[in-house]
Design a protein around this motif. Structure first.
Motif, PDB file in Angstrom:
ATOM      1  N   UNK A 159      41.602  28.749  39.460  1.00 15.90           N
ATOM      2  CA  UNK A 159      42.877  28.580  38.786  1.00 15.90           C
ATOM      3  C   UNK A 159      42.595  28.399  37.298  1.00 15.90           C
ATOM      4  N   UNK A 160      43.635  28.500  36.479  1.00 12.96           N
ATOM      5  CA  UNK A 160      43.461  28.241  35.060  1.00 12.96           C
ATOM      6  C   UNK A 160      44.710  27.583  34.491  1.00 12.96           C
ATOM      7  N   UNK A 161      44.504  26.869  33.404  1.00 14.78           N
ATOM      8  CA  UNK A 161      45.620  26.198  32.737  1.00 14.78           C
ATOM      9  C   UNK A 161      45.477  26.359  31.237  1.00 14.78           C
ATOM     10  N   UNK A 162      46.434  27.038  30.643  1.00 17.84           N
ATOM     11  CA  UNK A 162      46.473  27.207  29.199  1.00 17.84           C
ATOM     12  C   UNK A 162      47.223  26.028  28.574  1.00 17.84           C
ATOM     13  N   UNK A 175      50.943  24.956  29.340  1.00 18.08           N
ATOM     14  CA  UNK A 175      51.378  25.732  30.492  1.00 18.08           C
ATOM     15  C   UNK A 175      50.991  25.027  31.793  1.00 18.08           C
ATOM     16  N   UNK A 176      51.630  25.447  32.874  1.00 19.26           N
ATOM     17  CA  UNK A 176      51.246  24.932  34.186  1.00 19.26           C
ATOM     18  C   UNK A 176      49.986  25.654  34.665  1.00 19.26           C
ATOM     19  N   UNK A 177      49.280  24.996  35.547  1.00 13.77           N
ATOM     20  CA  UNK A 177      48.093  25.619  36.127  1.00 13.77           C
ATOM     21  C   UNK A 177      48.526  26.805  36.987  1.00 13.77           C
ATOM     22  N   UNK A 178      47.789  27.909  36.888  1.00 16.47           N
ATOM     23  CA  UNK A 178      48.162  29.107  37.627  1.00 16.47           C
ATOM     24  C   UNK A 178      46.985  29.663  38.404  1.00 16.47           C
ATOM     25  N   UNK A 179      47.307  30.327  39.484  1.00 15.88           N
ATOM     26  CA  UNK A 179      46.323  30.965  40.341  1.00 15.88           C
ATOM     27  C   UNK A 179      45.675  32.142  39.628  1.00 15.88           C
ATOM     28  N   UNK A 180      44.357  32.299  39.840  1.00 15.95           N
ATOM     29  CA  UNK A 180      43.629  33.424  39.270  1.00 15.95           C
ATOM     30  C   UNK A 180      43.072  34.317  40.376  1.00 15.95           C
ATOM     31  N   UNK A 181      42.307  33.718  41.296  1.00 12.56           N
ATOM     32  CA  UNK A 181      41.663  34.510  42.345  1.00 12.56           C
ATOM     33  C   UNK A 181      41.263  33.603  43.488  1.00 12.56           C
ATOM     34  N   UNK A 182      41.083  34.188  44.668  1.00 15.71           N
ATOM     35  CA  UNK A 182      40.641  33.428  45.828  1.00 15.71           C
ATOM     36  C   UNK A 182      39.712  34.289  46.672  1.00 15.71           C
ATOM     37  N   UNK A 183      38.879  33.606  47.452  1.00 14.58           N
ATOM     38  CA  UNK A 183      37.931  34.305  48.322  1.00 14.58           C
ATOM     39  C   UNK A 183      37.831  33.545  49.627  1.00 14.58           C
ATOM     40  N   UNK A 184      37.757  34.277  50.713  1.00  6.31           N
ATOM     41  CA  UNK A 184      37.667  33.650  52.026  1.00  6.31           C
ATOM     42  C   UNK A 184      36.288  33.037  52.227  1.00  6.31           C
ATOM     43  N   UNK A 185      36.177  32.233  53.255  1.00  9.39           N
ATOM     44  CA  UNK A 185      34.964  31.437  53.459  1.00  9.39           C
ATOM     45  C   UNK A 185      33.720  32.305  53.591  1.00  9.39           C
ATOM     46  N   UNK A 186      33.829  33.456  54.205  1.00 13.08           N
ATOM     47  CA  UNK A 186      32.676  34.331  54.384  1.00 13.08           C
ATOM     48  C   UNK A 186      32.528  35.366  53.284  1.00 13.08           C
ATOM     49  N   UNK A 187      33.504  35.446  52.400  1.00  8.96           N
ATOM     50  CA  UNK A 187      33.448  36.402  51.300  1.00  8.96           C
ATOM     51  C   UNK A 187      34.031  37.758  51.604  1.00  8.96           C
ATOM     52  N   UNK A 188      34.533  37.949  52.807  1.00  9.40           N
ATOM     53  CA  UNK A 188      35.015  39.283  53.189  1.00  9.40           C
ATOM     54  C   UNK A 188      36.342  39.631  52.539  1.00  9.40           C
TER      55      UNK A 188
END
Length: 126
Positions: free
Chosen positions: A37-40, A43-56
């Motif tokens: 996540x990121x916060x400027x 600004x409110x914190x916003x989602x950037x990217x996500x990855x599942x536990x195994x990386x798939x």
């Protein structure tokens, strides 16, 4: 419990690249879905990217799709965020987060994540 420590932030120029790392400790890392996540300022914190536990599976915010890549190395207990073609609007504090239970990584709600790092500053100058 999962403890998270981000690194790799800094000051770069527009068009440059950075790779953020998130080092995790705690026995459940390998089974945790992870997010960035990121916060400027102001600004409110916003989602950037996500990855599942195994990386798939990975998922990205539209604003970074095609420029950022999330990956993980469970043997090293580390999650990465490769950021290319950086823009001034990418300037923010970037946070790594871990979920204690499996989630739909397309969910962008920060409340779905239970553990957070302290953040690392990324500043992109024009």
């Amino acid at each position: 419990q999962v403890q998270l420590v981000e690194s790799g932030g800094g000051l770069v120029q527009a068009g440059d690249s950075l790779r953020l790392s998130c080092a995790a400790s705690g026995r459940t890392f390998g089974s945790s879905d992870m997010g960035w996540f990121r916060q400027a300022p102001g600004e409110e914190r916003e989602f950037v990217a996500a990855i599942s536990w195994g990386g798939a599976s990975t998922y990205y915010a539209d604003s970074v799709k095609g420029r950022f890549t999330i990956s993980r190395d469970n043997a090293k207990r580390t999650v990465y965020l490769q950021m290319n073609s950086l823009k001034p609007e990418d300037t923010a504090v970037y946070y790594c987060a871990a979920a204690s239970s499996r989630l739909d990584i397309r969910v962008k709600d920060e409340d779905e994540y239970d553990y957070w790092g302290q953040g690392t500053q990324v500043t992109v100058s024009s």
